[in-house]
Design an enzyme around this catalytic site. Structure first.
Site, PDB file in Angstrom:
ATOM      1  N   CYS A  61       0.834  -1.204   0.000  1.00 46.24           N
ATOM      2  CA  CYS A  61       0.000   0.000   0.000  1.00 46.24           C
ATOM      3  C   CYS A  61       0.876   1.265   0.000  1.00 46.24           C
ATOM      4  CB  CYS A  61      -0.989  -0.032   1.165  1.00 46.24           C
ATOM      5  SG  CYS A  61      -2.400   1.085   0.923  1.00 46.24           S
ATOM      6  N   HIS A  74      -3.745  -4.981   0.750  1.00 45.18           N
ATOM      7  CA  HIS A  74      -3.170  -5.424   2.026  1.00 45.18           C
ATOM      8  C   HIS A  74      -3.175  -6.952   2.118  1.00 45.18           C
ATOM      9  CE1 HIS A  74      -2.656  -1.590   4.198  1.00 45.18           C
ATOM     10  NE2 HIS A  74      -3.636  -1.170   3.411  1.00 45.18           N
ATOM     11  N   GLU A  80      -1.718  -8.720   4.287  1.00 47.35           N
ATOM     12  CA  GLU A  80      -1.594  -9.164   5.677  1.00 47.35           C
ATOM     13  C   GLU A  80      -2.932  -9.400   6.360  1.00 47.35           C
ATOM     14  OE1 GLU A  80      -1.199  -4.575   5.962  1.00 47.35           O
ATOM     15  OE2 GLU A  80      -1.043  -6.183   4.469  1.00 47.35           O
ATOM     16  N   SER A 116       0.370 -13.872  37.320  1.00 49.42           N
ATOM     17  CA  SER A 116      -1.001 -13.353  37.379  1.00 49.42           C
ATOM     18  C   SER A 116      -2.037 -14.456  37.265  1.00 49.42           C
ATOM     19  CB  SER A 116      -1.226 -12.349  36.244  1.00 49.42           C
ATOM     20  OG  SER A 116      -1.222 -13.015  34.992  1.00 49.42           O
ATOM     21  N   GLY A 126      -2.500 -15.787  34.259  1.00 46.09           N
ATOM     22  CA  GLY A 126      -2.750 -15.818  32.827  1.00 46.09           C
ATOM     23  C   GLY A 126      -1.717 -16.663  32.102  1.00 46.09           C
ATOM     24  N   ASP A 157       0.404 -15.758  29.716  1.00 45.47           N
ATOM     25  CA  ASP A 157       1.688 -15.100  29.497  1.00 45.47           C
ATOM     26  C   ASP A 157       2.621 -15.244  30.694  1.00 45.47           C
ATOM     27  OD1 ASP A 157       0.433 -14.332  27.170  1.00 45.47           O
ATOM     28  OD2 ASP A 157      -0.003 -12.307  27.871  1.00 45.47           O
ATOM     29  N   SER A 158       2.148 -14.869  31.870  1.00 51.04           N
ATOM     30  CA  SER A 158       3.016 -14.928  33.045  1.00 51.04           C
ATOM     31  C   SER A 158       3.333 -16.369  33.423  1.00 51.04           C
ATOM     32  CB  SER A 158       2.377 -14.191  34.226  1.00 51.04           C
ATOM     33  OG  SER A 158       1.182 -14.820  34.645  1.00 51.04           O
TER      34      SER A 158
END
EC number: 6.3.5.2
Length: 520
Positions: A86, A176, A178, A230, A232, A234-235
């Site tokens: 783009c 685009h 993506e 946490s 979650g 991720d942690s």
């Protein structure tokens, strides 16, 4: 964690597009490491990363404006393959001697390409004369090509929709690739990094795990680490990765701030104690958090308070343990990508991330962030590598500030308890209906609004509960989940009958954009 070196890297130059991260996602999905660098520091990023290929992102800017963003000349002087998307196509053409003009017809949404010429980027994908759906979002357009370029595909409103200089391995598109609305876009990007740039697809979570463990050991040495657990994904993945690297030097601390879902803290503690030999402390700091949050209605202030208190609690616990030098967090790559403003000024902040915005400038511990190079889906794959249960890995995302931002307006213990019960019933109904894995994220919101109702022989004046559920690939865009009315009626009836304080339930049918997934 110090970022590890990646010999086969793609540099993505960010000109301020809202979907630049999706380009990185598609490159990573092809098994290739990449980094996003803002155009202002792209030359430095190019020298630091020593990439094997470059992708130029889209932008809300216009190449016709004075001072509009440009790719550094070192990219075109390097002899490397370049893919312009783009705005990336427009600046490539403008910088290499072509011409860009303001379009007479702005093109937004679905369009169809006609393949006019064979191209190496189409290998195994598109053939001469075939027609393919793409997603357009542009006003300006290329009107004259630089020397060496030729048209390989067109659309009804974009005669230069796909251009290529195969000798220099320059490719540029007006659409685009993506976004998911371009069905073959991911394959086009894969062809670019593999078949054009010749990069192997060896970016795997198994390889990342080994490199990350080595990097953690090098950073931490023999010192102590406290991990902010946490509950979650991720942690939890960060904790297991660090534990694999330094073992008993790690102490995990789960701070119960009183803002978690029903029974969440107890369930997380039980899982880690049963499956992993981690040193885990469960700290009930709910009085402290809710005491400071009570009556606070501004969402940014809520986030700042929660972030500050988290750090205070960790520093206090570190002193009790005899001191710790490092604080571990499950910060992800989207949290640390520098936001880009194509005007050169500050970007608009939608909301502070709890891992970043809430941190005080002065901290007594250094950060260990072993996931800071990863996207969310990569963290889930790494979690499987590390042996986390599938039921845990597949949990819906939950924000660091917890229920504080699902309770718009001032919060109180009473409101949080009402919300917690409603949320638990809602998720229970979703699981019973077999819908949990089909939904990206679902939760209840307690609105700061009370309405009149009738229950039994009397009137009530109680809160409104909003239910939210979205489908998404990556959380950057989302659509509301299309429940059948029978399910919504069943969930609403249970909430109203079983939760004191709620007499009305509504369903949020807002997509992202224009809304966000969370309400605050």
């Amino acid at each position: 964690m110090t970022q590890t070196a990646h010999p086969d890297t793609v540099l993505i130059v960010d000109f301020g597009s809202q979907v630049t991260q999706l380009i990185a996602r598609r490159v990573r999905e092809a098994g290739v490491y990449c980094e996003i660098v803002p155009f202002q520091s792209a030359e430095e990023g190019f020298k630091r990363l020593k990439p094997k290929a470059v992708i130029l992102s889209g932008s809300p800017a216009s190449t016709l404006d004075i001072g509009s963003p440009r790719a550094p000349s070192v990219i075109f002087e390097s002899g490397l393959p370049v893919f312009g998307i783009c705005y990336g196509q427009q600046t490539m053409c403008a910088q290499l001697g072509g011409k860009v003009e303001s379009g007479h017809h702005r093109e937004f949404g679905r369009a169809f390409l006609e393949v006019e010429k064979d191209c190496a980027l189409f290998d195994g994908l598109w053939s001469l004369g075939s027609r393919h759906q793409v997603w357009m979002s542009h006003g300006d357009r290329v009107t004259a090509l630089p020397e060496g370029f030729e048209v390989v595909a067109t659309s009804s409103n974009a005669p230069f929709a796909f251009i290529a200089d195969e000798t220099r391995k320059y490719y540029a598109v007006q659409f685009h690739p993506e976004v998911v609305h371009t069905p073959d876009g991911a394959k086009l990007i894969s062809n670019f990094v593999h078949k054009i740039a010749g990069i192997k697809g060896d970016w795997t979570m198994s390889a990342y795990r080994a490199k990350a463990v080595e990097a953690i050991r090098k950073q931490v040495g023999g010192k102590k680490v406290i991990c902010a657990l946490s509950g979650g994904v991720d942690s939890s993945v960060a904790a297991l990765l660090i534990h694999e690297a330094v073992g008993d030097q790690l102490t995990c601390i789960l701070v119960d701030h009183g803002l978690m879902r029903k029974d969440e803290a107890a369930n997380v503690v039980a899982m880690f104690q049963e499956h992993y030999n981690l040193h885990l402390l469960h700290i009930d700091a709910s009085d402290r958090f809710i005491g400071e949050l009570e009556g606070v209605s501004d969402p940014e202030t809520k986030r700042k308070i929660i972030g500050r208190l988290f750090i205070e609690v960790f520093e206090e616990e570190a002193k009790k343990l005899g001191g710790a030098d490092f604080l571990a967090q499950g910060t992800l790559y989207p949290d640390v990508i520098e936001s880009v403003s194509f005007t050169g000024g500050p970007s608009v902040t939608i909301k502070s991330h709890h891992n970043v915005g809430g941190l005080p400038e002065r901290m007594n511990m250094q950060l260990v962030e072993p996931l800071r190079e990863l996207f969310k889906d990569e963290v889930r794959v790494l979690g499987r590598e590390l042996g986390l249960p599938e039921s845990f890995i597949g949990r819906h995302p939950f924000p660091g500030p917890g229920l504080a931002i699902r309770c718009p307006g001032g919060i109180s213990r009473e409101k949080l308890e009402i919300l917690r019960e409603a949320d638990a019933i809602y998720l229970d109904e979703i699981r019973k209906a077999g819908l949990y894995d089909a939904i990206w994220q679902a939760f209840a919101v307690l609105l700061p609004v009370q309405t009149v109702g009738v229950m039994g022989d009397g009137r009530t004046y109680e809160f409104v509960c909003a239910l939210r559920a979205v489908t998404s690939v990556d959380g950057m865009t989302a659509d509301f989940y299309h429940y059948d009315m029978e399910f919504l009626g069943r969930a609403a009836t249970r909430i109203i009958n079983e939760v004191r304080g709620i007499n009305r339930v509504v369903y949020d049918v807002t997509s992202k954009p224009p809304g966000t997934i969370e309400w605050e």
